[in-house]
Design a protein around this motif. Sequence first.
Motif, PDB file in Angstrom:
ATOM      1  N   LEU A  70       0.832  -1.214   0.000  1.00 56.10           N
ATOM      2  CA  LEU A  70       0.000   0.000   0.000  1.00 56.10           C
ATOM      3  C   LEU A  70       0.859   1.254   0.000  1.00 56.10           C
ATOM      4  O   LEU A  70       0.605   2.194  -0.769  1.00 56.10           O
ATOM      5  N   GLY A  71       1.889   1.273   0.852  1.00 56.55           N
ATOM      6  CA  GLY A  71       2.737   2.452   0.965  1.00 56.55           C
ATOM      7  C   GLY A  71       3.502   2.752  -0.313  1.00 56.55           C
ATOM      8  O   GLY A  71       3.608   3.917  -0.724  1.00 56.55           O
ATOM      9  N   ILE A  72       4.022   1.714  -0.970  1.00 54.39           N
ATOM     10  CA  ILE A  72       4.754   1.920  -2.229  1.00 54.39           C
ATOM     11  C   ILE A  72       3.835   2.533  -3.283  1.00 54.39           C
ATOM     12  O   ILE A  72       4.222   3.453  -4.007  1.00 54.39           O
ATOM     13  N   GLY A  73       2.621   2.019  -3.357  1.00 52.55           N
ATOM     14  CA  GLY A  73       1.670   2.567  -4.320  1.00 52.55           C
ATOM     15  C   GLY A  73       1.318   4.013  -4.029  1.00 52.55           C
ATOM     16  O   GLY A  73       1.187   4.828  -4.952  1.00 52.55           O
ATOM     17  N   PHE A  74       1.183   4.342  -2.756  1.00 56.38           N
ATOM     18  CA  PHE A  74       0.838   5.719  -2.392  1.00 56.38           C
ATOM     19  C   PHE A  74       1.981   6.673  -2.730  1.00 56.38           C
ATOM     20  O   PHE A  74       1.746   7.790  -3.191  1.00 56.38           O
ATOM     21  N   VAL A  75       3.216   6.227  -2.489  1.00 58.63           N
ATOM     22  CA  VAL A  75       4.369   7.084  -2.821  1.00 58.63           C
ATOM     23  C   VAL A  75       4.483   7.240  -4.335  1.00 58.63           C
ATOM     24  O   VAL A  75       4.693   8.354  -4.842  1.00 58.63           O
ATOM     25  N   SER A  76       4.334   6.140  -5.079  1.00 54.98           N
ATOM     26  CA  SER A  76       4.472   6.182  -6.533  1.00 54.98           C
ATOM     27  C   SER A  76       3.376   7.031  -7.180  1.00 54.98           C
ATOM     28  O   SER A  76       3.658   7.979  -7.924  1.00 54.98           O
ATOM     29  N   ASP A  77       2.125   6.703  -6.892  1.00 55.21           N
ATOM     30  CA  ASP A  77       1.017   7.414  -7.530  1.00 55.21           C
ATOM     31  C   ASP A  77       0.828   8.814  -6.958  1.00 55.21           C
ATOM     32  O   ASP A  77       0.429   9.733  -7.666  1.00 55.21           O
ATOM     33  N   GLY A  78       1.130   8.952  -5.647  1.00 54.07           N
ATOM     34  CA  GLY A  78       1.071  10.288  -5.056  1.00 54.07           C
ATOM     35  C   GLY A  78       2.107  11.213  -5.668  1.00 54.07           C
ATOM     36  O   GLY A  78       1.855  12.394  -5.908  1.00 54.07           O
ATOM     37  N   SER A  83       7.657  14.048 -17.898  1.00 55.82           N
ATOM     38  CA  SER A  83       8.291  12.750 -18.074  1.00 55.82           C
ATOM     39  C   SER A  83       7.271  11.625 -17.930  1.00 55.82           C
ATOM     40  O   SER A  83       6.347  11.708 -17.135  1.00 55.82           O
ATOM     41  N   SER A  84       7.471  10.557 -18.713  1.00 55.92           N
ATOM     42  CA  SER A  84       6.545   9.434 -18.678  1.00 55.92           C
ATOM     43  C   SER A  84       6.900   8.495 -17.535  1.00 55.92           C
ATOM     44  O   SER A  84       8.080   8.290 -17.237  1.00 55.92           O
ATOM     45  N   PRO A  85       5.906   7.896 -16.861  1.00 61.46           N
ATOM     46  CA  PRO A  85       6.190   7.009 -15.728  1.00 61.46           C
ATOM     47  C   PRO A  85       6.758   5.678 -16.185  1.00 61.46           C
ATOM     48  O   PRO A  85       6.563   5.248 -17.320  1.00 61.46           O
ATOM     49  N   ALA A  86       7.468   5.015 -15.285  1.00 63.34           N
ATOM     50  CA  ALA A  86       8.012   3.691 -15.578  1.00 63.34           C
ATOM     51  C   ALA A  86       6.868   2.698 -15.774  1.00 63.34           C
ATOM     52  O   ALA A  86       5.806   2.843 -15.167  1.00 63.34           O
ATOM     53  N   PRO A  87       7.054   1.673 -16.607  1.00 63.98           N
ATOM     54  CA  PRO A  87       5.972   0.707 -16.872  1.00 63.98           C
ATOM     55  C   PRO A  87       5.418   0.036 -15.621  1.00 63.98           C
ATOM     56  O   PRO A  87       4.216  -0.209 -15.517  1.00 63.98           O
ATOM     57  N   TRP A  88       6.291  -0.276 -14.641  1.00 68.26           N
ATOM     58  CA  TRP A  88       5.804  -0.957 -13.438  1.00 68.26           C
ATOM     59  C   TRP A  88       4.830  -0.095 -12.672  1.00 68.26           C
ATOM     60  O   TRP A  88       3.909  -0.613 -12.023  1.00 68.26           O
ATOM     61  N   ARG A  89       4.996   1.228 -12.736  1.00 64.41           N
ATOM     62  CA  ARG A  89       4.090   2.130 -12.018  1.00 64.41           C
ATOM     63  C   ARG A  89       2.712   2.142 -12.644  1.00 64.41           C
ATOM     64  O   ARG A  89       1.719   2.373 -11.964  1.00 64.41           O
ATOM     65  N   ILE A  90       2.644   1.868 -13.941  1.00 57.29           N
ATOM     66  CA  ILE A  90       1.349   1.870 -14.623  1.00 57.29           C
ATOM     67  C   ILE A  90       0.518   0.661 -14.199  1.00 57.29           C
ATOM     68  O   ILE A  90      -0.701   0.760 -14.031  1.00 57.29           O
ATOM     69  N   PHE A  91       1.178  -0.487 -13.996  1.00 56.19           N
ATOM     70  CA  PHE A  91       0.454  -1.717 -13.694  1.00 56.19           C
ATOM     71  C   PHE A  91       0.445  -2.066 -12.205  1.00 56.19           C
ATOM     72  O   PHE A  91      -0.183  -3.043 -11.814  1.00 56.19           O
ATOM     73  N   PHE A  93     -10.929  14.022 -12.706  1.00 53.09           N
ATOM     74  CA  PHE A  93     -10.014  12.982 -12.248  1.00 53.09           C
ATOM     75  C   PHE A  93      -9.045  12.625 -13.363  1.00 53.09           C
ATOM     76  O   PHE A  93      -9.453  12.351 -14.492  1.00 53.09           O
ATOM     77  N   VAL A  94      -7.757  12.654 -13.025  1.00 52.38           N
ATOM     78  CA  VAL A  94      -6.700  12.303 -13.978  1.00 52.38           C
ATOM     79  C   VAL A  94      -6.033  11.033 -13.495  1.00 52.38           C
ATOM     80  O   VAL A  94      -5.471  10.979 -12.399  1.00 52.38           O
ATOM     81  N   THR A  95      -6.112   9.971 -14.291  1.00 48.62           N
ATOM     82  CA  THR A  95      -5.560   8.686 -13.882  1.00 48.62           C
ATOM     83  C   THR A  95      -4.152   8.487 -14.427  1.00 48.62           C
ATOM     84  O   THR A  95      -3.631   9.334 -15.172  1.00 48.62           O
ATOM     85  N   LEU A  96      -3.551   7.379 -14.039  1.00 48.64           N
ATOM     86  CA  LEU A  96      -2.208   7.029 -14.497  1.00 48.64           C
ATOM     87  C   LEU A  96      -2.306   5.747 -15.302  1.00 48.64           C
ATOM     88  O   LEU A  96      -2.668   4.700 -14.766  1.00 48.64           O
ATOM     89  N   GLY A  97      -2.003   5.820 -16.590  1.00 45.76           N
ATOM     90  CA  GLY A  97      -2.080   4.636 -17.436  1.00 45.76           C
ATOM     91  C   GLY A  97      -3.411   4.528 -18.150  1.00 45.76           C
ATOM     92  O   GLY A  97      -4.348   5.287 -17.897  1.00 45.76           O
TER      93      GLY A  97
END
Length: 266
Positions: free
Chosen positions: A178-186, A206-214, A234-238
Motif C-alpha cells: 500500500l505504501g509503495i503505491g501511495f508514494v508512486s502514484d502520489g 516525463s513518462s512514468p516507468a511501466p511498473w508504475r502503470i500496472f 479525475f486524472v488517472t495514471l495509465g
Amino acid sequence: MKMFIKIAHYTIVDQMRAKSFYLLIGLSIGLLFLTRGCYSADYVINGQQVDSTLYLSRIIFQIIVMGMLLMVSMISMRIFTRDQNDGSVQMFLSRPVNRWEYVLGRIIGTWLLSSGFMLLLHLSLSLIIWFQTGEINLGYIGASIICSVNLLFMAAAVCLFSLLMPDFISALFAIGILGIGFVSDGGYRLLSSEIFTAISPSAAGSSPAPWRIFYPKLFMVQAYADSLISQNQFVTLGPVHPLINVFAFILLLISLTLLVFKKKSI
C-alpha cells in the motif's frame, strides 16, 4: 453458495460480539463530531481562500479510509491462524463446506464488516457537513463505496500472506505494498499538479516507468473517490481505470489464496 453466505455472516457476528468493537465505533463518531468547530475556520492555500468545510472534510474522509485500511489488516492477519488454533476451521470443513466457501466467507465477511464501519463513519461526516452548510453532498457516500474496494484488496492480500508468513509480518507486507503505491502514484499526482508543472516542466512531462502503470492503484482509487466529493476532474495514471486495476489484483489475490489454502494441511 449457501454455506459461503453463512460463513460470511458468522464472521461478521463473531467480530461484533466484542464490546471493544462498539466502543471503537462510539469513540470514532465522537471524535468526528468534536471536529465540528474546525469547519468554520478560514484557510488560505497558495494565497487563495478555500472552502474550509469541503477542504477539511476531504482530509478527514481520507484519514478515515486509512484508519480502516489499518483496521482491516489487523483483523485479517489472524483469521486463518485463530481458526486453526481454536479448531474452528476443522469444525467448518467437517460439515458440507468446500474450502473455497470457507475462504471466501471469511474474506468477504471481514470486508463487509469493515466497509460497513467505514460507511457509518463517512455518513457521520456527511451529517456534520450537512449541519454546517445545509447541503447534502451524496459524493461522500459514493466515495465511501468506492474506497471499500481498497478494503477488499487489503483483506485479500493479508489473508493470502498470512498463509505464507507470520501474522504480523503479513500485515506489514500488505501495508508495504500500500505504501509503495501511495508514494508512486502520489508522486505522479504531485508532478502533474499545476504548481510543480510551473516549477519544473521537464520533470512534470516525463513518462512514468511501466511498473508504475500496472502496480495496484490503491492511491488512485482514493483519488477517484475524492473527485466525487470535490467534483473535480479525475486524472488517472495509465490506460486502465484504477478500479479495474484493483479489481484485477483482488481476483488474483483471492485465486492465489484459494490455491494455497487448498494445498494446506488442516
